[in-house]
Design an enzyme around this catalytic site. Structure first.
Site, PDB file in Angstrom:
ATOM      1  CE1 TYR A 267      -3.564   2.734   0.899  1.00  0.00           C
ATOM      2  CE2 TYR A 267      -1.744   3.626   2.193  1.00  0.00           C
ATOM      3  CZ  TYR A 267      -2.977   3.784   1.604  1.00  0.00           C
ATOM      4  OH  TYR A 267      -3.630   4.985   1.705  1.00  0.00           O
TER       5      TYR A 267
ATOM      6  CD  GLU B 287      -6.017   4.243  -0.782  1.00  0.00           C
ATOM      7  OE1 GLU B 287      -6.084   4.789   0.330  1.00  0.00           O
ATOM      8  OE2 GLU B 287      -6.965   3.574  -1.255  1.00  0.00           O
TER       9      GLU B 287
END
Length: 380
Positions: free
Chosen positions: A101, A189
């Site tokens: 991530y 993101e």
């Protein structure tokens, strides 16, 4: 403002961040053709402005034309958290060994951007934050320095030991921050950012949100806006001089002044209720605003009671009362109303309401308690 995955990845690609090969599709036939063109395995992903697509069945791995057609039939038209899937993204399947991530958002405590990374990619970061918060590494970004090369290397070394991956990640993280700043994003993101079988970093998914207050200088991004039904209501309310935000409760609120509106919602919560909206009619004495506000509140099918809380300063209570009477004459209202008027011309306003046999109370706490009681009675 939110955009779709395919749009976010197009922006990432323009900044040199490696993304998967993919094709946007609107029909089952297009899904089949795209899967054939990209090769198998391929991934069919719903494009909706919400998370949780995988859990809802909106992401399917396919290994043949038949499977691609089946996935397209199932996903197109699917409802995911109130959003209807009108398009899907067919992406080339990727053989990877690890998921990571990487994201940047605003930290209001430090008044800076914060760069977040985790080795536990591929799942919603909120789940990681709850189950294993130590797995999320946070790096506050100095606004004067930005993500300079030494900052990017520091973040990269927190994730990787391999020199090749550190080099790739350093370059990628610098570019990601550039995207964040230059697009006036509030969130950028990549989840997951994968390590492919041949040792390269690749963005399989992308998510971007933008600062609404900066959209005036981002016309290309503003053109991507697809407002939801709730957002359309907010835009319409703004055009009519109202400030409106829909919530999930059952007590509709009509208030003048942002501070009083917040206090009204707090009062409802204090006594065990749930506000259905934030709605500030502002300081105008125009009765039409009350009519527009009532229409807006009643458009939410979850509303069981309307609580009106007006303190007359600039706003005159008698004008609010007249607007409310006019609204009741124009709109068929089948749910209870609780009204509290105080301040400028409140005496005149209360007399108007009494003549119309409308329920009035004297205090905010009394209004909240009565609204909650009526809401409970409505549900019985």
């Amino acid at each position: 403002m939110k955009i779709h995955e395919y749009q976010a990845k197009e922006i990432l690609a323009r900044y040199g961040i490696p993304v998967t090969k993919e094709i946007l599709c609107y029909t089952v036939e297009e899904v089949q053709a795209a899967a054939l063109q990209l090769g198998f395995p391929a991934v069919v992903k719903a494009q909706v402005l919400t998370g949780g697509r995988g859990k809802a069945g909106g992401v399917k791995l396919v290994r043949s034309v038949e499977e691609a057609a089946t996935a397209g039939e199932k996903i197109l038209g699917m409802d995911i958290k109130g959003y209807t899937v009108e398009k899907v993204l067919v992406a080339q399947g990727v053989n990877f060994v690890s998921e990571i991530y990487a994201g940047i958002t605003i930290d209001r405590n430090t008044k800076s951007a914060v760069f977040m990374v985790s080795r536990e990619g591929g799942v919603e970061i909120e789940e990681v934050a709850q189950s294993n918060p130590d797995a999320i590494l946070k790096f506050t970004v100095d606004p004067d320095l930005g993500v300079a090369p030494f900052v990017a290397r520091k973040i990269a070394y927190a994730l990787f030991e391999d020199a090749k991956l550190v080099s790739q990640a350093t370059d990628l993280f610098k570019k990601l921050y550039k995207v964040f700043v230059e697009t006036d994003a509030s969130l950028v993101e990549i989840n997951p950012l994968v390590i492919t079988a041949d040792g390269n970093l690749l963005a399989l998914d992308g998510k971007m949100n933008f600062d609404d207050n900066a959209l005036f200088r981002q016309p290309a991004i503003l053109a991507l806006n697809e407002p939801s039904e709730d957002e359309k209501k907010e835009i319409d309310a703004k055009d009519k001089g109202l400030s409106y935000i829909r919530l999930d409760g059952s007590i509709g609120c009509m208030v003048n002044g942002a501070g009083l509106a917040m206090a009204t919602m707090d009062m409802i919560k204090l006594y065990g209720g749930e506000p259905a909206n934030f709605l500030d009619i502002g300081g105008s004495s125009n009765p039409q605003k009350v009519i527009d506000a009532m229409n807006l509140i009643l458009s939410d099918k979850n509303v069981r009671v309307v609580m009106i809380n007006i303190f007359g300063g600039i706003t005159r209570c008698d004008d609010v009362a007249k607007g409310l009477i006019a609204a009741l004459e124009q709109i068929k209202i089948t749910i209870p109303i609780v009204i509290r008027l105080s301040g400028t011309n409140s005496k005149e306003g209360l007399e108007i309401l009494k003549k119309a046999n409308l329920p009035i109370v004297e205090t905010m706490s009394e209004a909240a308690e009565k609204a909650i009681r009526l809401c409970e009675d409505f549900l019985l």
